[in-house]
Scaffold this motif. Sequence first.
Motif, PDB file in Angstrom:
ATOM      1  N   LEU A 203      34.845  37.279  31.987  1.00 55.81           N
ATOM      2  CA  LEU A 203      34.044  36.174  32.516  1.00 55.81           C
ATOM      3  C   LEU A 203      32.950  36.689  33.447  1.00 55.81           C
ATOM      4  O   LEU A 203      31.824  36.216  33.407  1.00 55.81           O
ATOM      5  N   LYS A 204      33.291  37.673  34.274  1.00 60.10           N
ATOM      6  CA  LYS A 204      32.280  38.243  35.176  1.00 60.10           C
ATOM      7  C   LYS A 204      31.192  38.970  34.386  1.00 60.10           C
ATOM      8  O   LYS A 204      30.013  38.856  34.691  1.00 60.10           O
ATOM      9  N   MET A 205      31.597  39.716  33.373  1.00 61.26           N
ATOM     10  CA  MET A 205      30.635  40.488  32.583  1.00 61.26           C
ATOM     11  C   MET A 205      29.717  39.585  31.758  1.00 61.26           C
ATOM     12  O   MET A 205      28.561  39.914  31.530  1.00 61.26           O
TER      13      MET A 205
ATOM     14  N   PRO B 115      31.004  27.975  36.299  1.00 63.65           N
ATOM     15  CA  PRO B 115      31.931  28.686  37.176  1.00 63.65           C
ATOM     16  C   PRO B 115      33.329  28.060  37.210  1.00 63.65           C
ATOM     17  O   PRO B 115      34.250  28.664  37.736  1.00 63.65           O
ATOM     18  N   ALA B 116      33.482  26.875  36.633  1.00 65.45           N
ATOM     19  CA  ALA B 116      34.787  26.206  36.653  1.00 65.45           C
ATOM     20  C   ALA B 116      35.848  27.026  35.930  1.00 65.45           C
ATOM     21  O   ALA B 116      36.996  27.108  36.379  1.00 65.45           O
ATOM     22  N   LEU B 117      35.477  27.636  34.817  1.00 70.41           N
ATOM     23  CA  LEU B 117      36.433  28.458  34.070  1.00 70.41           C
ATOM     24  C   LEU B 117      36.859  29.677  34.899  1.00 70.41           C
ATOM     25  O   LEU B 117      38.033  30.018  34.958  1.00 70.41           O
TER      26      LEU B 117
ATOM     27  N   LYS C 277      40.797  32.263  38.327  1.00 71.64           N
ATOM     28  CA  LYS C 277      41.008  32.933  39.606  1.00 71.64           C
ATOM     29  C   LYS C 277      42.372  32.557  40.196  1.00 71.64           C
ATOM     30  O   LYS C 277      43.118  33.428  40.658  1.00 71.64           O
ATOM     31  N   TYR C 278      42.713  31.274  40.142  1.00 70.67           N
ATOM     32  CA  TYR C 278      43.984  30.818  40.700  1.00 70.67           C
ATOM     33  C   TYR C 278      45.166  31.143  39.792  1.00 70.67           C
ATOM     34  O   TYR C 278      46.237  31.516  40.267  1.00 70.67           O
ATOM     35  N   VAL C 279      44.963  31.016  38.494  1.00 72.39           N
ATOM     36  CA  VAL C 279      46.030  31.405  37.548  1.00 72.39           C
ATOM     37  C   VAL C 279      46.293  32.902  37.690  1.00 72.39           C
ATOM     38  O   VAL C 279      47.452  33.344  37.717  1.00 72.39           O
ATOM     39  N   ASN C 280      45.241  33.681  37.805  1.00 70.43           N
ATOM     40  CA  ASN C 280      45.351  35.127  37.971  1.00 70.43           C
ATOM     41  C   ASN C 280      46.172  35.459  39.218  1.00 70.43           C
ATOM     42  O   ASN C 280      47.042  36.339  39.189  1.00 70.43           O
TER      43      ASN C 280
END
Length: 187
Positions: free
Chosen positions: A93-95, A101-103, A108-111
């Motif tokens: 997603l960053k790349m 940004p919602a995804l 981020k929280y699931v991670n």
Amino acid sequence: SLWHSPELLSDIQDGYSVSGHLLVCFSSGYFIHDSLDIIFNHQSRSSWEYLVHHAMAISAFLSLIITGRFLVAAMLLLLVEVSNIFLTIRMLLKMSNVPSPALYEANKYVNLVMYFAFRLAPQSYLTWYFLRYVEVQGQGAFLTANLLLLDAMILMYFSRLLRSDFFPSLRKGSAGRDVDGEKFLID
């Protein structure tokens, strides 16, 4: 392996299953392959942490394969690979610079939850178990030392993850550059 044979959890030192043994053999092959890929593609300098991690995993897993002991410990440690799914999604997603940004925020929280559940929890339990119940000589001492080094690495990676995703203002050093350089959790 653990799902189909939960009784293995009652004997971390001497529990054995064919599927668990094959899992550790396959994982050892993966770590060897990935290490060779890093070396042959001249990525050793930027990926030295991976090489250290892989060397530790390979040496520990080979000792398990040869002796047949601590196979269940290796199976528990391989639970960390579940959290890699979400770390990889994060990196992709960053790349890709996903416009929404919602995804990224959801991942981020699931991670974070997966990091706790599949990395920190099994690692903490095994460290506690080894320090409390495993002999401090021979293979037990070697594996305990390996676990403690992995603890340090996992906590370092966790601090990078927290700084990058939850406390970005802490990412910059006094000179205005990333304190961790261009490492995989910061990128």
